[in-house]
Write a protein that holds these residues in place. Sequence first.
Motif, PDB file in Angstrom:
ATOM      1  N   LEU A 198      -2.553   1.833  -8.150  1.00 24.64           N
ATOM      2  CA  LEU A 198      -2.411   1.599  -6.773  1.00 24.64           C
ATOM      3  C   LEU A 198      -3.493   1.028  -6.160  1.00 24.64           C
ATOM      4  N   PHE A 199      -3.514  -0.126  -5.466  1.00 27.86           N
ATOM      5  CA  PHE A 199      -4.663  -1.056  -4.996  1.00 27.86           C
ATOM      6  C   PHE A 199      -4.459  -1.052  -3.440  1.00 27.86           C
ATOM      7  N   GLU A 200      -5.419  -0.909  -2.742  1.00 29.31           N
ATOM      8  CA  GLU A 200      -5.385  -0.662  -1.368  1.00 29.31           C
ATOM      9  C   GLU A 200      -6.740  -0.956  -0.688  1.00 29.31           C
ATOM     10  N   PRO A 201      -6.711  -1.224   0.578  1.00 30.47           N
ATOM     11  CA  PRO A 201      -7.902  -1.396   1.285  1.00 30.47           C
ATOM     12  C   PRO A 201      -8.171   0.149   1.629  1.00 30.47           C
ATOM     13  N   VAL A 202      -9.680   0.295   1.754  1.00 30.51           N
ATOM     14  CA  VAL A 202     -10.304   1.694   2.271  1.00 30.51           C
ATOM     15  C   VAL A 202      -9.981   1.979   3.873  1.00 30.51           C
ATOM     16  N   HIS A 203      -9.799   0.889   4.467  1.00 27.07           N
ATOM     17  CA  HIS A 203      -9.519   1.185   5.863  1.00 27.07           C
ATOM     18  C   HIS A 203      -7.889   1.711   6.241  1.00 27.07           C
ATOM     19  N   GLY A 204      -7.753   2.265   7.565  1.00 31.22           N
ATOM     20  CA  GLY A 204      -6.458   2.593   7.868  1.00 31.22           C
ATOM     21  C   GLY A 204      -5.815   1.583   8.566  1.00 31.22           C
ATOM     22  N   SER A 205      -4.697   1.798   9.398  1.00 34.48           N
ATOM     23  CA  SER A 205      -3.790   0.890  10.005  1.00 34.48           C
ATOM     24  C   SER A 205      -4.427   0.246  11.318  1.00 34.48           C
ATOM     25  N   ALA A 206      -5.537   0.678  11.669  1.00 35.21           N
ATOM     26  CA  ALA A 206      -6.105   0.269  12.857  1.00 35.21           C
ATOM     27  C   ALA A 206      -5.032  -0.255  14.023  1.00 35.21           C
ATOM     28  N   PRO A 207      -4.417   0.918  14.560  1.00 29.27           N
ATOM     29  CA  PRO A 207      -3.587   0.596  15.624  1.00 29.27           C
ATOM     30  C   PRO A 207      -4.154  -0.204  16.800  1.00 29.27           C
ATOM     31  N   ASP A 208      -5.407   0.012  17.120  1.00 30.51           N
ATOM     32  CA  ASP A 208      -6.119  -0.691  18.214  1.00 30.51           C
ATOM     33  C   ASP A 208      -6.167  -2.393  18.244  1.00 30.51           C
ATOM     34  N   ILE A 209      -6.175  -2.819  16.940  1.00 33.36           N
ATOM     35  CA  ILE A 209      -6.137  -4.296  17.014  1.00 33.36           C
ATOM     36  C   ILE A 209      -4.751  -4.741  16.149  1.00 33.36           C
TER      37      ILE A 209
END
Length: 375
Positions: free
Chosen positions: A298-309
């Motif tokens: 499984l490959f993914e960025p460390v960050h979350g879904s950043a709802p603010d942007i």
Amino acid sequence: MRPAGGADLPSPGRRYGAALTTPRIVALPGDGIGPEVTAAALEVLARLGEFEVEAHAIGGASIDEHGTALTDETLDACRTADAVLLGAVGGPKWESTDPEAPRPEQGLLGLRKGLELFANLRPVRPSPALLGASPLRRERIEGTDLMVVRELTGGIYFGERGRTAGGSAFDTCAYSVPEIERIAEVAFRSARRRVTSVDKANVLETSRLWRETVERFAGDRRRAARGEGADPREDDVELEHMLVDNAAMQLISRPRDFDVLLTENMFGDILSDEAAMLTGSIGMLPSASLGAPEAPGLFEPVHGSAPDIAGTGAANPLATIGSVAMMLRYGLGRESEGAGIESAVDRALEAGLRTADLGGAATTESATNAVLANL
Ligand code: NAD
């Protein structure tokens, strides 16, 4: 850039050594900026050749569509894929205090459990163009190229826990020899010169077993590498042990001296976030989670879904593009193409690419185009 050892390193992906057929990738874009950065990363992947990509909903998107954060159908699709690329999950829409309500993170946990992803790999390699973005001085971090290999499915996060009648609480940390051996193997295969095994062996019994087992594993590996027909390069990797409190300090004072940090679940959780800060922005950090050799990673960025942007077109796609590079290297056995993506990202940054999180004005689209132009 790693691994320097070449294409034989370390690819538990099921397509390892068999890159002739069209790889099948399951894309799980998820929520918030997830779909935006996933689309950008898939555009870069498509430039490299033919890949069969199948998209499924996960997290909040799956709750909206199916009432659950991960359907059996999606998990089955992932199980039979060659690799899984995930964006991010979660957002205010699905936040609830109702303990019965489905939560987006259940999708992620279900995936880790369902695919038995026991190894989490986070490379920390500050791009030369971004040395000024780190909270540490340039001369401290210049040349840093390390990897945190964290055990992901054992230890205190998965042990027995509870409250007693007397009002106290407990969490149990347990590790077995096979659990330690399999993560040690991933660390040694990822290393070029040294594995630093991090524990708290002066206090914890699980750490003493950890240290003993890693030591024995390294010795067996060294002896096997000296045997007839073996690969002598496997003999080159040194092992050192470090107590976790010391490791936390050394990681900041001399990060460039580390190669691979091997550690258990909770220490790894903390140290990988500490190490991540060396690079400056969360929008830059890729990760890989690997399981059994025949299972997809499984490959993914460390960050979350950043709802603010989300929806503004301002998300930095480089962490997800970096995750595609890791997918090629660790999931599909296509080391040189992974390295090619990383070089393209470095060149784009050197040429001045900066998204908003890095203090610039580049959009997701223009950042993706800048990487494509350098590929
Ligand atoms: P976050 O990583 O989503 O955002 C933290 C900050 O970093 C925000 O200001 C955001 O705008 C910024 N940021 C993150 N990624 C960026 C990018 N690629 N480009 C530019 N800026 C970026 O963390 P959070 O705000 O704590 O969580 C938001 C939601 O994401 C929550 O629902 C949380 O549960 C979820 N989450 C999901 C994952 C995952 O899917 N693996 C990981 C962490 C958080």
